[in-house]
Design an enzyme around this catalytic site. Structure first.
Site, PDB file in Angstrom:
ATOM      1  N   ASP A   1      49.800  23.221   5.423  1.00 41.21           N
ATOM      2  CA  ASP A   1      49.160  21.840   5.173  1.00 41.21           C
ATOM      3  C   ASP A   1      49.878  21.210   6.351  1.00 41.21           C
ATOM      4  O   ASP A   1      50.998  20.830   6.218  1.00 41.21           O
ATOM      5  CB  ASP A   1      49.846  21.455   3.704  1.00 41.21           C
ATOM      6  CG  ASP A   1      49.434  19.976   3.459  1.00 41.21           C
ATOM      7  OD1 ASP A   1      49.074  19.109   4.315  1.00 41.21           O
ATOM      8  OD2 ASP A   1      49.267  19.804   2.121  1.00 41.21           O
TER       9      ASP A   1
ATOM     10  N   LYS B   1      45.629  10.501   4.592  1.00 42.16           N
ATOM     11  CA  LYS B   1      46.804  10.200   5.156  1.00 42.16           C
ATOM     12  C   LYS B   1      46.509   9.727   6.800  1.00 42.16           C
ATOM     13  O   LYS B   1      45.746   8.843   6.949  1.00 42.16           O
ATOM     14  CB  LYS B   1      47.885  11.097   4.946  1.00 42.16           C
ATOM     15  CG  LYS B   1      47.768  11.679   3.511  1.00 42.16           C
ATOM     16  CD  LYS B   1      48.288  10.371   2.535  1.00 42.16           C
ATOM     17  CE  LYS B   1      48.338  10.764   1.154  1.00 42.16           C
ATOM     18  NZ  LYS B   1      48.073  12.036   0.498  1.00 42.16           N
TER      19      LYS B   1
ATOM     20  N   ARG C   1      25.497  17.679  -1.023  1.00 38.04           N
ATOM     21  CA  ARG C   1      26.557  18.672  -1.319  1.00 38.04           C
ATOM     22  C   ARG C   1      26.793  19.944  -0.569  1.00 38.04           C
ATOM     23  O   ARG C   1      27.777  20.438  -0.401  1.00 38.04           O
ATOM     24  CB  ARG C   1      26.500  19.029  -2.833  1.00 38.04           C
ATOM     25  CG  ARG C   1      27.348  19.967  -3.166  1.00 38.04           C
ATOM     26  CD  ARG C   1      27.523  20.096  -4.821  1.00 38.04           C
ATOM     27  NE  ARG C   1      26.298  20.320  -5.331  1.00 38.04           N
ATOM     28  CZ  ARG C   1      25.579  21.303  -5.571  1.00 38.04           C
ATOM     29  NH1 ARG C   1      25.962  22.634  -4.865  1.00 38.04           N
ATOM     30  NH2 ARG C   1      24.505  21.574  -6.190  1.00 38.04           N
TER      31      ARG C   1
ATOM     32  N   TYR D   1      54.280  19.243  -1.381  1.00 31.55           N
ATOM     33  CA  TYR D   1      53.971  18.349  -2.169  1.00 31.55           C
ATOM     34  C   TYR D   1      53.872  18.481  -3.707  1.00 31.55           C
ATOM     35  O   TYR D   1      53.177  19.569  -3.973  1.00 31.55           O
ATOM     36  CB  TYR D   1      52.477  17.855  -1.552  1.00 31.55           C
ATOM     37  CG  TYR D   1      51.776  16.679  -2.467  1.00 31.55           C
ATOM     38  CD1 TYR D   1      52.119  15.463  -2.858  1.00 31.55           C
ATOM     39  CD2 TYR D   1      50.429  16.982  -3.012  1.00 31.55           C
ATOM     40  CE1 TYR D   1      51.567  14.625  -3.653  1.00 31.55           C
ATOM     41  CE2 TYR D   1      49.813  16.175  -3.629  1.00 31.55           C
ATOM     42  CZ  TYR D   1      50.351  15.142  -3.898  1.00 31.55           C
ATOM     43  OH  TYR D   1      49.442  14.102  -4.918  1.00 31.55           O
TER      44      TYR D   1
HETATM   45  N1  PLP Z   1      49.197  17.469   0.872  1.00 32.33           N
HETATM   46  C1  PLP Z   1      50.215  16.401   1.042  1.00 32.33           C
HETATM   47  C2  PLP Z   1      51.373  16.716   2.216  1.00 32.33           C
HETATM   48  C3  PLP Z   1      50.177  15.188   0.491  1.00 32.33           C
HETATM   49  O1  PLP Z   1      51.167  14.456   0.714  1.00 32.33           O
HETATM   50  C4  PLP Z   1      49.043  14.953  -0.467  1.00 32.33           C
HETATM   51  C5  PLP Z   1      48.942  13.572  -1.163  1.00 32.33           C
HETATM   52  O2  PLP Z   1      49.796  12.752  -1.047  1.00 32.33           O
HETATM   53  C6  PLP Z   1      48.051  15.821  -0.571  1.00 32.33           C
HETATM   54  C7  PLP Z   1      48.292  17.188  -0.120  1.00 32.33           C
HETATM   55  C8  PLP Z   1      46.723  15.598  -1.340  1.00 32.33           C
HETATM   56  O3  PLP Z   1      45.992  14.906  -0.905  1.00 32.33           O
HETATM   57  P1  PLP Z   1      44.966  13.938  -1.712  1.00 32.33           P
HETATM   58  O4  PLP Z   1      45.882  12.865  -2.389  1.00 32.33           O
HETATM   59  O5  PLP Z   1      44.061  13.282  -0.535  1.00 32.33           O
HETATM   60  O6  PLP Z   1      44.215  14.721  -2.572  1.00 32.33           O
END
Ligand code: PLP
Length: 377
Positions: free
Chosen positions: A165, A190, A39, A92
């Site tokens: 992000d 992703k 961890r 998101y």
């Molecule tokens: N940021 C974006 C742009 C996303 O599309 C997503 C999920 O679809 C996330 C963050 C969250 O990621 P995770 O599903 O790996 O927790």
């Protein structure tokens, strides 16, 4: 016998052994020289963190159990109870739900900033205890492209950190640190991992101090990614550049087909000359526009979307994105479900909006499938 594996093995262990107490002291005295407990850090999660740090050009990172954990770590790096966060309204849905529904309970409040105000009117939304601005390089799901340099300048002028992000763009297109970002985060689930078989995240810091803070947050909140998932993500990363080339090429072809089809009302893709941020996207994305394409059916209804889903053979409805195999998602019913109907309408997430994640299959096969699925309507 000495073993020299070419690839880092999977250190599938939760804990590491120590010879004696001297070695334990060395662990604390020489940070990074040994491992104690997974961890706190593991060779595989560290390898992933180092690889993403290098790709983004940062000072250090933490690899987390998901993209959501990465957003959480990023906010916790700068905020405490009583603080306030500015968040791009185009984001998101999980990110906005985390802020509005959970972090607000811990005393961290949020205000949403419409796209047009992010770079030109930020002071109107700031409060005395605003700490950061969170935004996406290319927004989910309408693929608006933020001018990162302008956003960084606007945030820094108010004394705020810029947290980006970079999931949709990836560092292959855009490296937000070069435009002034302070933290860059990813849903590694992703494009970075790329094969729809890993759930993971990462946050990279521009400064070593912030990187150390992120690692402490990873350890104490228990966010650190597991060895196996880290290993899979590192393997995926090795082909990121090649995959992104194919994703971008195919997405451009898909967007051009959609624009011409009478069953399609509107197409959202930064690579189309008619996209409002096309010029910015070209410069900021090094001439590439990503693998995500959204479109609104001319018949803007759930029934029309269901008919299209049933007709398509190559774009299964699977509410994630960025795998090598194409898929589609339905933002109003999945990623942005937590928003109110009014919020969705304001953002343009209507009943007939479909988000395609264009994979790396032969383009002709994808185009033929979309053509027949749209013709069938
Ligand atoms: N940021 C974006 C742009 C996303 O599309 C997503 C999920 O679809 C996330 C963050 C969250 O990621 P995770 O599903 O790996 O927790």
């Amino acid at each position: 016998m000495k073993i020299h594996p070419k690839i880092t093995p999977i250190y599938q262990t939760s804990v590491f052994k120590f010879e004696d107490l001297n070695e334990l002291e060395l662990y604390f005295g020489e940070p990074g020289s040994r491992y104690l407990y997974s961890r706190n850090g593991n060779p595989n999660s560290d390898e992933l963190a180092a690889a993403v740090t290098q790709l983004e050009g940062g000072a250090g990172a933490v690899a987390t159990g998901s993209g959501m954990a990465a957003i959480f770590a990023a906010v916790m790096a700068y905020c405490e109870a009583g603080d306030h966060v500015l968040c791009a309204a185009d984001i998101y849905g999980g990110s906005s739900a985390l802020l509005s529904q959970e972090l607000s309970r811990l005393g961290i409040t949020v205000s949403y900033v419409p796209f047009a105000d992010l770079t030109t009117n930020l002071p109107a939304y700031a409060q005395p205890r605003t700490r950061l601005l969170l935004c996406e390089t290319i927004s989910n799901p309408l693929l608006r492209v933020i001018d990162l340099r302008a956003a960084a300048n606007a945030a820094h002028a108010l004394g705020l950190k810029l947290v980006v992000d970079n999931t949709f763009a990836t560092p292959v297109l855009t490296r937000p640190f070069e435009h002034g970002a302070d933290l860059v985060m990813h849903s590694v689930t992703k494009y970075l991992a790329g094969h729809s078989d890993v759930t993971a995240g990462a946050v990279v810091a521009r400064t070593p101090e912030d990187a150390a803070r992120l690692r402490q947050i990873g350890t104490l909140f228990g966010l650190t990614l597991s060895p196996m998932e880290s290993w899979l993500a590192v393997r995926g990363l090795k082909t990121l550049r090649l995959r992104m080339e194919a994703h971008c090429r195919n997405a451009q072809a898909v967007a051009e087909l959609l624009v011409r089809h009478p069953a399609v009302g509107q197409v959202f893709y930064p690579g189309l000359p008619g996209h409002p941020q096309h010029q910015l996207a070209a410069v900021q994305g090094a001439g590439s526009f990503g693998g995500m394409v959204s479109f609104r059916l001319a018949d803007d209804t759930t029934e029309a979307v269901s008919r299209f889903m049933r007709a398509s053979q190559r774009f299964p409805f699977a509410p994630s994105l960025a795998g090598v195999d194409s898929s589609l998602s339905y933002p109003a019913g999945t990623s942005h479900r937590a928003l109110t109907e009014e919020q969705r309408q304001e953002l343009g997430i209507t009943a007939g909006l479909v988000r395609l994640s264009v994979g790396i299959e032969p383009a002709a096969e994808l185009l033929a499938d979309l053509q027949q699925a749209l013709d069938a309507k």
